[in-house]
Scaffold this motif. Sequence first.
Motif, PDB file in Angstrom:
ATOM      1  N   THR A   1       0.754  -1.161   0.005  1.00 20.89           N
ATOM      2  CA  THR A   1       0.019   0.081   0.125  1.00 20.89           C
ATOM      3  C   THR A   1       1.105   1.130  -0.059  1.00 20.89           C
ATOM      4  N   ASN A   2       0.217   2.367  -0.508  1.00 20.99           N
ATOM      5  CA  ASN A   2       0.982   3.471  -0.697  1.00 20.99           C
ATOM      6  C   ASN A   2       0.008   4.733  -0.501  1.00 20.99           C
ATOM      7  N   ILE A   3       0.183   5.432   0.655  1.00 18.94           N
ATOM      8  CA  ILE A   3      -1.199   6.623   0.939  1.00 18.94           C
ATOM      9  C   ILE A   3      -0.606   7.828   1.388  1.00 18.94           C
ATOM     10  N   GLY A   4      -1.229   8.994   0.840  1.00 17.31           N
ATOM     11  CA  GLY A   4      -0.693  10.382   1.377  1.00 17.31           C
ATOM     12  C   GLY A   4      -1.210  11.180   0.440  1.00 17.31           C
ATOM     13  N   ASN A   5      -0.877  12.462   0.899  1.00 22.63           N
ATOM     14  CA  ASN A   5      -1.365  13.639   0.084  1.00 22.63           C
ATOM     15  C   ASN A   5       0.018  14.232  -0.733  1.00 22.63           C
ATOM     16  N   TYR A   6      -0.199  14.487  -2.026  1.00 24.82           N
ATOM     17  CA  TYR A   6       0.833  15.099  -2.654  1.00 24.82           C
ATOM     18  C   TYR A   6       0.476  16.397  -3.332  1.00 24.82           C
ATOM     19  N   GLN A   7       1.473  17.528  -3.240  1.00 27.44           N
ATOM     20  CA  GLN A   7       1.016  18.710  -3.623  1.00 27.44           C
ATOM     21  C   GLN A   7       1.779  19.001  -4.997  1.00 27.44           C
ATOM     22  N   ASN A   8       1.306  19.864  -5.833  1.00 27.11           N
ATOM     23  CA  ASN A   8       2.045  20.360  -6.903  1.00 27.11           C
ATOM     24  C   ASN A   8       1.711  21.987  -7.208  1.00 27.11           C
ATOM     25  N   THR A   9       2.373  22.819  -7.589  1.00 24.72           N
ATOM     26  CA  THR A   9       2.396  24.027  -8.221  1.00 24.72           C
ATOM     27  C   THR A   9       2.359  23.962  -9.431  1.00 24.72           C
ATOM     28  N   ILE A  10       1.591  24.826 -10.152  1.00 23.53           N
ATOM     29  CA  ILE A  10       1.960  25.307 -11.753  1.00 23.53           C
ATOM     30  C   ILE A  10       1.533  26.861 -11.830  1.00 23.53           C
TER      31      ILE A  10
ATOM     32  N   ARG B   1       0.853  33.519 -20.140  1.00 21.76           N
ATOM     33  CA  ARG B   1       0.683  33.434 -21.480  1.00 21.76           C
ATOM     34  C   ARG B   1       0.099  34.877 -22.122  1.00 21.76           C
ATOM     35  N   ILE B   2       0.499  35.064 -23.415  1.00 20.67           N
ATOM     36  CA  ILE B   2      -0.102  36.221 -24.083  1.00 20.67           C
ATOM     37  C   ILE B   2      -0.793  35.714 -25.224  1.00 20.67           C
ATOM     38  N   GLN B   3      -2.252  35.733 -25.292  1.00 19.63           N
ATOM     39  CA  GLN B   3      -3.033  35.308 -26.584  1.00 19.63           C
ATOM     40  C   GLN B   3      -3.714  36.303 -27.135  1.00 19.63           C
ATOM     41  N   SER B   4      -3.415  36.667 -28.364  1.00 20.65           N
ATOM     42  CA  SER B   4      -4.255  37.832 -29.133  1.00 20.65           C
ATOM     43  C   SER B   4      -3.708  39.223 -28.487  1.00 20.65           C
ATOM     44  N   ASP B   5      -4.783  39.956 -27.898  1.00 23.56           N
ATOM     45  CA  ASP B   5      -4.339  41.003 -27.349  1.00 23.56           C
ATOM     46  C   ASP B   5      -4.374  40.958 -25.840  1.00 23.56           C
ATOM     47  N   THR B   6      -4.693  39.920 -25.251  1.00 20.19           N
ATOM     48  CA  THR B   6      -5.001  39.660 -23.793  1.00 20.19           C
ATOM     49  C   THR B   6      -3.698  38.902 -23.155  1.00 20.19           C
ATOM     50  N   LEU B   7      -3.451  39.222 -21.669  1.00 21.80           N
ATOM     51  CA  LEU B   7      -2.364  38.686 -20.894  1.00 21.80           C
ATOM     52  C   LEU B   7      -3.130  37.839 -19.971  1.00 21.80           C
ATOM     53  N   PHE B   8      -2.786  36.619 -19.943  1.00 19.72           N
ATOM     54  CA  PHE B   8      -3.295  35.710 -18.781  1.00 19.72           C
ATOM     55  C   PHE B   8      -2.322  35.199 -17.885  1.00 19.72           C
ATOM     56  N   ASP B   9      -2.426  35.494 -16.406  1.00 25.87           N
ATOM     57  CA  ASP B   9      -1.304  35.200 -15.605  1.00 25.87           C
ATOM     58  C   ASP B   9      -1.995  34.289 -14.406  1.00 25.87           C
ATOM     59  N   GLN B  10      -1.673  32.877 -14.634  1.00 25.59           N
ATOM     60  CA  GLN B  10      -2.387  31.977 -13.795  1.00 25.59           C
ATOM     61  C   GLN B  10      -1.413  31.097 -12.810  1.00 25.59           C
ATOM     62  N   LYS B  11      -1.995  30.997 -11.625  1.00 27.92           N
ATOM     63  CA  LYS B  11      -1.129  30.524 -10.700  1.00 27.92           C
ATOM     64  C   LYS B  11      -1.960  29.394  -9.788  1.00 27.92           C
ATOM     65  N   SER B  12      -1.581  28.066  -9.965  1.00 28.18           N
ATOM     66  CA  SER B  12      -2.598  27.255  -9.483  1.00 28.18           C
ATOM     67  C   SER B  12      -1.794  26.304  -8.500  1.00 28.18           C
ATOM     68  N   LYS B  13      -2.621  25.658  -7.490  1.00 27.37           N
ATOM     69  CA  LYS B  13      -1.875  24.584  -6.717  1.00 27.37           C
ATOM     70  C   LYS B  13      -2.852  23.401  -6.481  1.00 27.37           C
ATOM     71  N   SER B  14      -2.678  22.315  -6.542  1.00 29.45           N
ATOM     72  CA  SER B  14      -3.339  20.758  -6.582  1.00 29.45           C
ATOM     73  C   SER B  14      -2.833  20.074  -5.427  1.00 29.45           C
ATOM     74  N   VAL B  15      -3.760  19.383  -4.860  1.00 31.10           N
ATOM     75  CA  VAL B  15      -3.409  18.409  -3.876  1.00 31.10           C
ATOM     76  C   VAL B  15      -3.929  17.258  -4.029  1.00 31.10           C
ATOM     77  N   SER B  16      -3.383  15.990  -4.221  1.00 30.01           N
ATOM     78  CA  SER B  16      -3.859  14.651  -4.731  1.00 30.01           C
ATOM     79  C   SER B  16      -3.832  13.852  -3.453  1.00 30.01           C
ATOM     80  N   ASN B  17      -5.137  13.421  -2.802  1.00 30.05           N
ATOM     81  CA  ASN B  17      -5.099  12.295  -1.761  1.00 30.05           C
ATOM     82  C   ASN B  17      -5.145  11.033  -2.304  1.00 30.05           C
ATOM     83  N   ASN B  18      -4.021  10.240  -2.273  1.00 28.04           N
ATOM     84  CA  ASN B  18      -3.941   9.014  -2.981  1.00 28.04           C
ATOM     85  C   ASN B  18      -4.035   7.998  -2.141  1.00 28.04           C
TER      86      ASN B  18
END
Length: 810
Positions: free
Chosen positions: A273-282, A286-303
């Motif tokens: 067995t292998n259990i625990g929470n694992y955290q990632n950040t992304i 990005r610049i698309q057409s005439d718009t700027l998008f600045d995205q920051k995210s954090k994910s947690v996976s409880n496996n």
Amino acid sequence: MQRFYTLLFYISMSLLAITGVVAQSNFVITGTVKDQQGNPLRQASVSLLRAKDSSIVKAEVSNENGRYELSAAAEQAYLLLFTMVGYENNYTSQFKLEADRTTDVSLQTATRILNDVSVTARKPMIEIKADKTIFNVEGSINATGSNALELLQKSPGMRVDNNDNISMKGKNGVRIYIDGKPSQLDVKDLAAYLRSINSNDIEAIEMISNPSAKYDASGNAGIVNIRLKKNKKYGTNGSVNAGLVQGVTPKGNGSFNLNYRDKLVNLFGNVGTNIGNYQNTIDLYRIQSDTLFDQKSKSVSNNKNYNAKAGADYFINSRNTIGFIVNGNISSSDWANDSRTSVSDATSKQFVKTLDATNSVNGNRVNFNSNVNYRYADTSGKEINVDADYGLFRGTGRSYQPNHYRDAKGDILYSVINRNNTPTDIDIYTIKADVEMNKWKGKLGYGAKGSYVKTQNAFELFTDRSGTPVKDLQRSNRFKYIENVNAAYVNFNRSLGKKFSLQAGLRAEQTNSEGVLKRDDNVVQDDNNIKRHYFNLFPSGALTYNVNSKNTLNITFSRRIDRPSYQDLNPFENKLDELTFEKGNAFLKPQYTNNIELSHTFRSLITSSVGYSHVKDYRAQFIDTANKNATYVQQRNLASQKIYSFNVGSSLPLAKWWSGYVNVYGNYQKFDGEFTNQKIDLSVFGYGGYFQSAFKLGHDYTAEVSGWFNGPGLDGTIRAKAMGAADIGVQKLFMDKKATVKLSVTDVFRTARWGGITNANGLYAKLGGTWESQTIRLNFTYRFGSNQISSARQRKTGLDNEANRIKGGK
């Protein structure tokens, strides 16, 4: 291309000059080592001794078929010594080497058990073979508490990117095998499965860049075989493992192994067995057409992952064996992602709005495989193996995705709430037969395989309206894919005189596939039904030249195919949030690769190689725009790819108390193609390395320092940044060496951060992120029962290749 072959020629001539072409003539000694029942003994030590003083001339280890090969100077007197723990030593009579010689032996089980003396044989951390590199995981301290995917990242020449795509020596399309059995899982489900396998259950990782015709042709970059631990001991024996990993949060793992073996039966099983929470950040800017998008995210996976395996071998007599193996994996993962995207004008940088999005996915996966097998082997060298397999994969995922758009004050402007349901069912049936025999002064092998795969996916998208989920019929679908592959091969190898040996093979594969997409609104579109029928030949070959007792040259060639994963062919959309999603592609074609490699081995300690690969219909992840705001990722056949590569690896005993391994690789990749009227002309020089040092500190203490580094790379149109990490660890044996405690720290300097930039198709994007790479790991292992070692029956089932292509989203 002409310049490259000229370079190969000059390198070959230089190596010949350096190592001495006019060296003394050699003859080759070959044979097979078996036990009393006629089963091949793997990793038996074969030593060539001078008859006059018994000094060692050369040593070798038998392969998985019990075969060995040694070369030595002619017209001298020798004798051979065969040894293996649990067996009596076997000396041959003295002989004079006047021609190539074959010596087969049968080792007798040791009749005297040493109660007061413990003999421990330690494998080198990295073994360099002519056809593969082996990472012996069970001998590594810093591998403690790692999972299989993390171990691949640390293996020589391997790279795992932020999307869990695996490449080897700069080439994608690596085929992952588990115990010689290919996995059919797609990128995400394969990554989830590999994360569920703990290092305690892994014996070794084998990296084979140019497989022979005996292997399935799938895998452009070659094959990585993850070899799980097997029962090799008579009597009852087993082990208990428990581990703790402290990253951002604590995680746990454990396993229990129990085995029984006598002269008639071998029973084995384990659970883990292998259990625990694992955290990632992304971070995604990005610049698309005439718009700027600045995205920051954090994910947690409880496996929560649970594995089980059971099997039996029955030795009918000295020639015939039947067996079965069943293994399963059950995993549940509650994945949650929180992101904030700031939207502004790209020119003036004036604020427009903010998107706050969450995505919660409750997912479950069940992976089950079964195998029945028969083996025949006689003293003439003839061996027949027959395998029948059935595998299934069941995956479910339910997603809840609220998206809230806010003004500068933080007040909600409007909201979009999506939900989806993504069940996946995959059934795999395979049967194969392999025959090997001594023929025409060499080894002839031939066989056939048939596989039938049926996969059914559903994608149901719901949008909340006044709090009530309403199904979006235009974007919901059901996808059914059926694939049948029939294959046959022939392979032959033999020595050609005193210096040369040849291996040549040809594999034929016929593929029939059909993908049927049914939209819930019953609208017919171009990719509703895709049928394909194609036949391919895959030649392979190797020529080895034993220059002298210290130097060997080897040139290999192979043609490979990499078929798309089943889920990548399903053209559904899977959203991360309102502005980011991934999409399948029903028109994906297989990619084909021609590989050629020249290698030089010195004293079986240092191996260097140069190679060239050409990939047709190269497939990679492509970032594209759906409208003015949204960005999505999709697999596409983008271009042709050319790769020029070199690799140097050395496993050296630096001192009695210090052993080490160093590997350095480099490659130059060039992409040429055109997509949606946009020319693709990209190139990059990639490089990397791996090092490991082990130190014997005395009093049963051992320390280890290891590290890996991957330089800049190219994945489709994304230029990946360099990354790497260093690990340290210490190990202590106690309780009569039956117990082991390992303590290690991974990514000591916190340098394992990924990043990349793309600028194509009107989109500029800068990506980056982290995962829980820096951890403290503590592991305890206790071994009990018999220590009388016998040969393990290695089984490569027929399901190996198909299981590698199953894919599923979060």
